[in-house]
Enzyme design. Structure first.
Site, PDB file in Angstrom:
ATOM      1  N   GLU A 284       4.918 -10.660 -26.864  1.00  0.00           N
ATOM      2  CA  GLU A 284       3.379  -9.676 -26.369  1.00  0.00           C
ATOM      3  C   GLU A 284       4.399  -8.492 -26.088  1.00  0.00           C
ATOM      4  OE1 GLU A 284       1.496 -10.468 -22.780  1.00  0.00           O
ATOM      5  OE2 GLU A 284       3.072 -11.388 -21.463  1.00  0.00           O
TER       6      GLU A 284
ATOM      7  N   ASN B 103       0.737  -0.731   5.722  1.00  0.00           N
ATOM      8  CA  ASN B 103       1.138  -1.940   5.061  1.00  0.00           C
ATOM      9  C   ASN B 103       1.618  -2.325   5.268  1.00  0.00           C
ATOM     10  OD1 ASN B 103       0.642   0.698   3.273  1.00  0.00           O
ATOM     11  ND2 ASN B 103       2.934   0.718   2.566  1.00  0.00           N
ATOM     12  N   GLY B 104       1.937  -3.880   4.798  1.00  0.00           N
ATOM     13  CA  GLY B 104       2.187  -4.970   4.997  1.00  0.00           C
ATOM     14  C   GLY B 104       0.789  -5.608   4.831  1.00  0.00           C
TER      15      GLY B 104
ATOM     16  N   CYS C  80       0.780  -1.034   0.430  1.00  0.00           N
ATOM     17  CA  CYS C  80       0.062  -0.184   0.433  1.00  0.00           C
ATOM     18  C   CYS C  80       0.871   1.052  -0.340  1.00  0.00           C
ATOM     19  CB  CYS C  80      -0.522  -0.339   1.199  1.00  0.00           C
ATOM     20  SG  CYS C  80      -1.805  -1.709   1.323  1.00  0.00           S
TER      21      CYS C  80
ATOM     22  N   TRP D  90      -4.214  -1.078  -1.001  1.00  0.00           N
ATOM     23  CA  TRP D  90      -4.386  -2.229  -2.088  1.00  0.00           C
ATOM     24  C   TRP D  90      -4.464  -3.641  -0.700  1.00  0.00           C
ATOM     25  CZ3 TRP D  90      -4.300  -3.923  -7.100  1.00  0.00           C
ATOM     26  CH2 TRP D  90      -3.985  -5.372  -6.684  1.00  0.00           C
TER      27      TRP D  90
HETATM   28  C1  F6R Z   1       0.405 -11.986 -20.552  1.00  0.00           C
HETATM   29  C2  F6R Z   1      -1.081 -11.810 -19.935  1.00  0.00           C
HETATM   30  C3  F6R Z   1      -2.216 -12.001 -20.617  1.00  0.00           C
HETATM   31  C4  F6R Z   1      -2.885 -12.230 -19.022  1.00  0.00           C
HETATM   32  C5  F6R Z   1      -4.326 -13.253 -19.292  1.00  0.00           C
HETATM   33  C6  F6R Z   1      -5.371 -13.392 -18.250  1.00  0.00           C
HETATM   34  O1  F6R Z   1       1.302 -11.207 -20.142  1.00  0.00           O
HETATM   35  O2  F6R Z   1      -0.445 -10.991 -18.749  1.00  0.00           O
HETATM   36  O3  F6R Z   1      -2.369 -13.201 -20.718  1.00  0.00           O
HETATM   37  O4  F6R Z   1      -2.674 -13.269 -18.432  1.00  0.00           O
HETATM   38  O5  F6R Z   1      -4.860 -12.270 -19.951  1.00  0.00           O
HETATM   39  O6  F6R Z   1      -5.182 -12.067 -16.948  1.00  0.00           O
HETATM   40  P1  F6R Z   1      -6.069 -12.364 -15.661  1.00  0.00           P
HETATM   41  O7  F6R Z   1      -4.868 -13.270 -14.908  1.00  0.00           O
HETATM   42  O8  F6R Z   1      -6.178 -11.159 -15.305  1.00  0.00           O
HETATM   43  O9  F6R Z   1      -7.530 -13.127 -15.289  1.00  0.00           O
END
Ligand code: F6R
Length: 642
Positions: free
Chosen positions: A522, A130-131, A2, A104
């Site tokens: 990517e 935090n923590g 956080c 967070w």
């Molecule tokens: C790749 C990446 C995506 C996510 C995917 C699922 O680096 O980040 O392939 O892993 O869109 O996203 P979540 O985990 O948020 O369901």
């Protein structure tokens, strides 16, 4: 994970705190709040009661904070907090000291109630944290016996009541002493900031595992969890170390150990700009997140891997562990990188718990006619907790009577809310679009789950303890790999112009090959494919020539000799090989063009090591090609559409 800010001086505190929180907001938090020491009576509170709704709940009848600790906190971003402050009829104006927090969520959903600061029952102490306080559950019970009531679900609230209790119950106790006593009782990680109307004009801060910086101005002091909110006010800072506590007044500050010994601390002069600070000096969030992994790994295991007690404690599923063990079959559903973590989960659960596992793309699961029902367990994995396909698969499995377990990073996300039970990954906010630390955190959670399921079943006591020892040593091993990043950058330089890449791995490292290829494509836009190494001869071998670099994950495990043969096959066709190998392996140097080494480790933990050089390789290749790795084209951090 956080964000913390604090101020004591001559200026109006609330706007300063708000601005400080805005400086931390880039990390993406879910709630925010401030507390100021106003030094005025709280007349007119009725009129502001709506805005200070949370505070009214906390303080209850009477509003006894006559010396004036005033709190405003809100679920949402800093702008929502700003609106709440603007509508508070000046409830926090005039104060020249205070604390602010961006949360967070880790324990308890994002909500007004769970937002920080937390306040003692009489409203005289306000605390931000935090923590993670590991022994919060036991402390809650103890404090409950003394009549303390809790208004939030957080682990942090325990601390403020504990301070209050010690201050009131120990004769001649003072503010500093009570905080010190409380910190000696709690287990876990913390960065805290506390103020009290019982000893106004004093800001107490302490650190153990969660960073804190004190900014030193002229007759004024700033506190923050990183230097971003401080740098526009002063460049002279003091970094607290673990086990240290700062006592700050308008006249000066003292740093002491929690054991009350004065520490001589030198001032550091900040010589970097705001953007550099936000990224902790790294060029991109992605690189920062790659380098954060040793700490994240510790956070994921904190309070869960209990080596001294020889057990794993997974609070989120402990009531359901038996039901999970009795599952006919486990189906893991996820997308992208999370799906790769799921594949590793399959290997882990089948090896340790001997329960059959299937791994499905959530998008495929929902559009075929899957056979799933009572007796099956579905595990959904999602960093964001909002991925549309994963959510749809979860709902479908639930409808058909399966029990659904979630592994999510974002607390209170839709997937986390809709699953029957689950475990958070505690990786902190991931800002880089390419997932790195969230992936390793997911794999660790799956490893802990597989071990917990396998304990007293397929795993002997000795094997179980050995596995816990391996997990505990992980952060140090990852640090060693990160220490070789310069060599990896040099390798990236040699391959940055390639148009295609092939990634090969076997066993636990096959999903890592897929993940390595995904990371590269990517962010660098280079075409890359991942394959099980033995599949190469069934097709992909036709692609191999000197234009096609092949990354081979070849740690010394049961399949090592076979993977060496795969490397020879590539070399025989003029291919260039980058190998990921175990430290000390000289044989592979003879065969491969380049080698990236990882420390030795049990087969099950290798993905957590071998993926690190692959993350770095992708990062360096992409940046050398001039790509914006934090904002790759066509990609969003959270895929909430089909
Ligand atoms: C790749 C990446 C995506 C996510 C995917 C699922 O680096 O980040 O392939 O892993 O869109 O996203 P979540 O985990 O948020 O369901």
């Amino acid at each position: 994970m956080c964000g913390i800010v604090g101020y004591i001086g001559q200026q109006e505190a609330a706007p300063l705190l708000l601005k400080g929180l805005q400086r931390l907001e880039y990390r993406g938090y879910d709630s925010a709040g401030i507390a100021v020491q106003s030094g005025v009576r709280c007349d007119g509170l009725g009129a502001t009661g709506e805005v200070l709704g949370v505070r009214c709940d906390v303080l209850g009848e009477g509003m006894k904070d006559e010396a004036g600790v005033r709190v405003v906190k809100r679920k949402g971003n800093v702008a929502s907090l700003g609106e709440a402050l603007a509508g508070s009829n000046g409830a926090v104006s005039g104060a020249t000291m205070g604390i602010g927090h961006m949360r967070w969520a880790t324990h308890g959903d994002p909500s007004d109630r769970n937002a920080h600061p937390h306040v003692s029952a009489d409203g005289s102490i306000a605390l931000i944290h935090n923590g993670i306080i590991e022994n919060h559950a036991a402390l809650r019970v103890e404090l409950g016996k003394h009549g303390y009531e809790f208004v939030s679900d957080t682990d942090s609230e325990v601390l403020v009541h504990l301070i209050d209790h010690l201050w009131k119950s120990i004769p001649f106790m003072n503010f500093e002493g009570a905080v010190r006593e409380a910190l000696s009782i709690v287990d876990g990680a913390y960065g805290i900031c506390v103020i009290s109307s019982r000893e106004p004009d004093k800001l107490l801060v302490a650190r153990n595992g969660s960073p804190l910086v004190i900014g030193v101005g002229e007759g004024e002091y700033f506190v923050a969890s990183d230097a971003a909110p401080i740098v526009e006010h002063t460049r002279r800072v003091v970094y607290l170390s673990d086990g240290e506590m700062g006592v700050i007044t308008r006249d000066g500050y003292t740093v002491k150990s929690i054991g009350n010994i004065v520490c001589e601390k030198g001032l550091t002069e900040l010589d970097f700009d705001l953007e550099e600070i936000e990224k902790a000096g790294f060029e991109h969030f992605m690189l920062k997140e790659i380098f954060e992994q040793p700490e994240v790994m510790q956070d994921v295991m904190r309070g869960r891997v209990r080596l001294d007690e020889g057990r794993i404690q997974l609070g989120g599923i402990s009531d359901q562990l038996e039901r999970l063990r009795e599952a006919k079959r486990i189906v893991i559903c996820a997308c992208g990188t999370s799906w790769h973590a799921g594949l590793i989960g399959e290997y882990l659960i089948e090896e340790f718990a001997r329960i059959p596992v299937e791994v499905d793309y959530a998008s495929e699961f929902r559009y075929r006619s899957p056979i799933v029902g009572p007796g099956d367990v579905m595990i959904v994995i999602s960093q964001s907790g909002e991925t549309a396909d994963t959510l749809a698969a979860l709902r479908m499995a639930k409808e058909k009577g399966a029990m659904v377990v979630g592994i999510c990073n974002v607390v209170g996300s839709t997937i986390a809310r809709e699953t029957d039970c689950g475990m958070y990954t505690h990786a902190g906010p991931e800002i880089g679009v390419a997932s790195t630390k969230a992936f390793t955190a997911q794999v660790i959670v799956l490893t802990m789950l597989a071990l917990a399921l396998g304990k007293d079943r397929a795993l002997s006591d000795a094997e179980f303890i050995q596995a816990l020892q391996c997990l505990s040593s992980l952060p140090e091993r990852v640090k060693r790999i990160l220490g070789c990043s310069e060599q990896i950058r040099e390798i990236a330089e040699a391959y940055k112009d390639a148009k295609n890449f092939l990634y090969l791995g076997r066993g636990y490292n096959f999903p890592v090959a897929l993940e390595g290829a995904l990371k590269l494509k990517e962010i660098s836009y280079i075409h890359a494919e991942g394959y099980p190494a033995a599949e190469m001869k069934h097709g992909p071998i036709a692609l191999i020539d000197e234009e096609m670099p092949v990354v081979v994950i070849a740690p010394k495990d049961d399949t090592y000799q076979k993977v060496l043969s795969n490397i020879q096959e590539v070399k025989a066709r003029g291919g260039r090989v980058i190998a990921i190998a175990t430290e000390g392996d000289e044989e592979i140097r003879e065969l491969a063009d380049h080698v990236m080494y990882v420390p030795k480790g049990k087969a099950f933990m290798m993905p957590l090591l071998t993926v690190i050089p692959l993350q770095l390789l992708s990062y360096f290749i992409a940046t050398l090609r001039g790509c914006d790795v934090d904002r790759p084209r066509n990609l969003a951090k959270s895929v909430t559409v089909e």
